[in-house]
Design an enzyme around this catalytic site. Structure first.
Site, PDB file in Angstrom:
ATOM      1  N   TYR A  65       0.857  -1.190   0.000  1.00  0.00           N
ATOM      2  CA  TYR A  65       0.000   0.000   0.000  1.00  0.00           C
ATOM      3  C   TYR A  65       0.889   1.235   0.000  1.00  0.00           C
ATOM      4  O   TYR A  65       1.886   1.289   0.719  1.00  0.00           O
ATOM      5  CB  TYR A  65      -0.906   0.030   1.230  1.00  0.00           C
ATOM      6  CG  TYR A  65      -2.244  -0.621   1.001  1.00  0.00           C
ATOM      7  CD1 TYR A  65      -3.272   0.088   0.386  1.00  0.00           C
ATOM      8  CD2 TYR A  65      -2.483  -1.926   1.390  1.00  0.00           C
ATOM      9  CE1 TYR A  65      -4.510  -0.504   0.171  1.00  0.00           C
ATOM     10  CE2 TYR A  65      -3.710  -2.533   1.181  1.00  0.00           C
ATOM     11  CZ  TYR A  65      -4.719  -1.809   0.570  1.00  0.00           C
ATOM     12  OH  TYR A  65      -5.934  -2.389   0.350  1.00  0.00           O
ATOM     13  N   GLU A  67      -0.575   4.882  -0.543  1.00  0.00           N
ATOM     14  CA  GLU A  67      -1.326   6.120  -0.775  1.00  0.00           C
ATOM     15  C   GLU A  67      -0.439   7.328  -0.483  1.00  0.00           C
ATOM     16  O   GLU A  67       0.386   7.318   0.425  1.00  0.00           O
ATOM     17  CB  GLU A  67      -2.565   6.175   0.123  1.00  0.00           C
ATOM     18  CG  GLU A  67      -3.726   5.374  -0.406  1.00  0.00           C
ATOM     19  CD  GLU A  67      -3.814   4.009   0.223  1.00  0.00           C
ATOM     20  OE1 GLU A  67      -2.760   3.488   0.635  1.00  0.00           O
ATOM     21  OE2 GLU A  67      -4.931   3.465   0.300  1.00  0.00           O
ATOM     22  N   ASP A 242      -6.715  14.523 -24.329  1.00  0.00           N
ATOM     23  CA  ASP A 242      -6.719  13.089 -24.038  1.00  0.00           C
ATOM     24  C   ASP A 242      -6.030  12.391 -25.211  1.00  0.00           C
ATOM     25  O   ASP A 242      -6.602  12.235 -26.280  1.00  0.00           O
ATOM     26  CB  ASP A 242      -8.166  12.604 -23.886  1.00  0.00           C
ATOM     27  CG  ASP A 242      -8.268  11.118 -23.571  1.00  0.00           C
ATOM     28  OD1 ASP A 242      -7.257  10.400 -23.709  1.00  0.00           O
ATOM     29  OD2 ASP A 242      -9.371  10.664 -23.212  1.00  0.00           O
ATOM     30  N   THR A 271      -3.562   6.788 -21.611  1.00  0.00           N
ATOM     31  CA  THR A 271      -3.368   5.440 -21.095  1.00  0.00           C
ATOM     32  C   THR A 271      -1.921   5.066 -21.385  1.00  0.00           C
ATOM     33  O   THR A 271      -1.216   5.749 -22.131  1.00  0.00           O
ATOM     34  CB  THR A 271      -4.303   4.432 -21.784  1.00  0.00           C
ATOM     35  OG1 THR A 271      -4.154   4.556 -23.204  1.00  0.00           O
ATOM     36  CG2 THR A 271      -5.749   4.676 -21.398  1.00  0.00           C
ATOM     37  N   LYS A 274      -2.475   0.664 -25.321  1.00  0.00           N
ATOM     38  CA  LYS A 274      -2.791   1.104 -26.680  1.00  0.00           C
ATOM     39  C   LYS A 274      -1.503   1.260 -27.505  1.00  0.00           C
ATOM     40  O   LYS A 274      -0.667   0.360 -27.526  1.00  0.00           O
ATOM     41  CB  LYS A 274      -3.618   2.387 -26.644  1.00  0.00           C
ATOM     42  CG  LYS A 274      -4.977   2.227 -25.946  1.00  0.00           C
ATOM     43  CD  LYS A 274      -5.810   3.472 -26.111  1.00  0.00           C
ATOM     44  CE  LYS A 274      -7.202   3.312 -25.521  1.00  0.00           C
ATOM     45  NZ  LYS A 274      -7.229   3.516 -24.061  1.00  0.00           N
ATOM     46  N   ARG A 280      -1.780  -2.022 -18.760  1.00  0.00           N
ATOM     47  CA  ARG A 280      -3.055  -1.326 -18.636  1.00  0.00           C
ATOM     48  C   ARG A 280      -2.945  -0.318 -17.497  1.00  0.00           C
ATOM     49  O   ARG A 280      -2.702  -0.671 -16.345  1.00  0.00           O
ATOM     50  CB  ARG A 280      -4.180  -2.325 -18.340  1.00  0.00           C
ATOM     51  CG  ARG A 280      -4.477  -3.295 -19.464  1.00  0.00           C
ATOM     52  CD  ARG A 280      -5.094  -2.615 -20.662  1.00  0.00           C
ATOM     53  NE  ARG A 280      -6.359  -1.983 -20.335  1.00  0.00           N
ATOM     54  CZ  ARG A 280      -7.541  -2.605 -20.397  1.00  0.00           C
ATOM     55  NH1 ARG A 280      -7.605  -3.875 -20.776  1.00  0.00           N
ATOM     56  NH2 ARG A 280      -8.645  -1.970 -20.086  1.00  0.00           N
TER      57      ARG A 280
END
Length: 478
Positions: A65, A67, A242, A271, A274, A280
């Site tokens: 973790y 954050e 984008d 992203t 692509k 991903r």
């Protein structure tokens, strides 16, 4: 033992371990590789990540973790995650020439949401969700959203419409982006199906948006981002781009000058798969002005970053900084043009009449079928695509009149322009032999169809020959 043999052996061992716990998952994983190897993958949003990128995701970094941001975590023991995130952001800044890079988003939608909230936080005083007595945005009612939009100062967003090639996160009302803002869409010229910058400028002057979103999901042409920035500046708007679909063409220096969005946009989202050929995930690039607000993506929008995916992003971005990737990116564009030309010579209608990026958008209405029928017929013929709306689509967003094609994945397999002409021949052959069936009311069905068995087999045989000549991960066996 060669390196590739050793890698194959390692994957066989891993899948064996997985199979001991849940054999169905191991089998599905093996089958997915078999399926991908055996079909012509022309989905514009998919690619094949390298074995190093894939391997990077399967590590114990997944267990941490983290954050917060580098040096400011809410958990102890994040020094290695700090290294991972620092390296990934460094590669992103250097690759794209950006002032700031945020590599935590889990997807393109997460990246866009992070960007929207960051722009709002930067430009207007935003209320806390706790004031509405809810835990998160998913709990807000329609009335809450109306109140929230008003508290934001009734801010406006101008994005490309879905049927013109935009994305649902560019202000489509059922998406959260369409709930955060008062939204309006811009389209394309009815005759040319190309962006009309003068019409867009007039619309921006009338609507006066806070944000103008450029970029696309199914527009087969390049965009002049210098003109987009000029339009944004003329109305005091933030230009957000984008580039999820064409990031690889920017990274590979196929899009340069006014076609490179990074020097002109305030905020750029993307992203990392692509055309960029990574894992991903998502990413936000921004000017220093917006960096502090974007940095608060967690906890504003995101949960804890996926450290193993950030590590894979770093590896993919390092790959994208090589000369080999630049060659690949140019081949993607060349192959798309060859595919478009091959389809046109065989009587297939294309939106805008061609392409100068990685996307080819077919309008299959002239064959008397819907995009859904074409997509299904091509799939059973060994060609994987996805249906897509075309401008002013008479069949709507579900059945559609279009099929979107993209060349990043096949180019990763080594397909050349002559191969793409052969692919075009297979596609045209299937479309010409696909006929709608008749409904009980005697009307043409929008979903069901008949496909000539000979045409189907010809395509399957042709697809098998093409993929056989360009094996996926050659020498790698599981």
């Amino acid at each position: 033992m060669s390196d590739l043999q050793a890698i194959s052996s390692a994957y066989q061992t891993l899948l064996g371990m997985i199979g001991e716990v849940e054999p169905r998952i191991a089998q599905a994983t093996r089958q997915e590789l078999t399926d991908q190897r055996g079909s012509l993958k022309l989905i514009a949003s998919e690619n094949y990540a390298s074995l190093p990128v894939l391997a990077t995701m399967g590590t114990w970094l997944s267990d941490k973790y983290a954050e917060g941001t580098v040096g400011h975590r809410f958990y102890a023991g994040c020094q290695n995650v700090d290294t991972v995130e620092t390296v990934a952001a460094e590669h992103a800044r250097e690759l794209f020439g950006a002032e700031y890079a945020y590599v935590q988003p889990h997807s393109g939608i997460d990246a866009n949401l992070t960007a929207y909230w960051a722009i709002l936080a930067n430009r207007v005083e935003t209320p806390a969700l706790s004031e509405f007595g809810v835990r998160g945005v998913a709990d807000l009612s329609e009335q809450d959203w109306e109140t929230l939009r008003h508290r934001f100062g009734d801010q406006r967003l101008l994005g490309m419409s879905l049927d013109a090639g935009g994305h649902l996160t560019h202000g489509f009302r059922p998406n959260v982006s369409g709930k955060m803002f008062h939204q309006r869409s811009y389209g394309t010229d009815p005759e040319t199906q190309l962006l009309d910058y003068d019409a867009l400028a007039a619309q921006a002057r009338e609507f006066k948006p806070l944000i103008i979103v450029a970029g696309y999901s199914a527009y087969p042409r390049r965009v002049n981002f210098a003109k987009m920035r000029e339009i944004a500046d003329s109305v005091g708007a933030v230009l957000m781009v984008d580039m999820a679909h064409f990031a690889g063409l920017v990274a590979g220096k196929v899009f340069t000058g006014e076609e490179d969005p990074v020097p002109y946009a305030h905020v750029v989202t993307t992203t990392t798969h692509k055309s960029l050929r990574g894992p991903r995930g998502g990413m936000v690039l921004a000017t220093e002005e917006f960096a502090p607000s974007v940095d608060r993506g967690c906890p504003l929008v995101l949960g804890g970053p996926l450290s193993h995916v950030m590590a894979a992003k770093a590896v993919a971005l390092a790959e994208a900084r090589t000369e080999a990737f630049r060659t690949y990116a140019q081949n993607v564009a060349d192959n798309a043009k060859a595919l478009a030309e091959g389809l046109l010579t065989r009587g297939v209608n294309l939106v805008t009449g061609g392409t100068d990026n990685h996307i080819v958008l077919m309008d299959v209405g002239s064959f008397g079928i819907t995009g859904r029928q074409a997509e299904a017929a091509l799939l059973e013929s060994g060609i994987v695509t996805n249906r897509n709306s075309v401008p002013n689509d008479p069949n709507g967003a579900w059945y559609t009149s279009g099929v979107r094609l993209g060349t990043p994945a096949l180019t990763s397999r080594g397909f050349t322009t002559s191969d793409m002409d052969a692919v075009a021949d297979l596609i045209a052959g299937v479309l010409k032999h696909t006929v709608p069936t008749t409904t009980a009311k005697g009307e043409p069905s929008k979903a069901k169809y008949d496909l000539s068995a000979d045409a189907r087999q010809t395509s399957l045989d042709g697809a098998a020959a093409l993929v056989g000549a360009h094996p996926l991960y050659p020498g790698f066996e599981i």
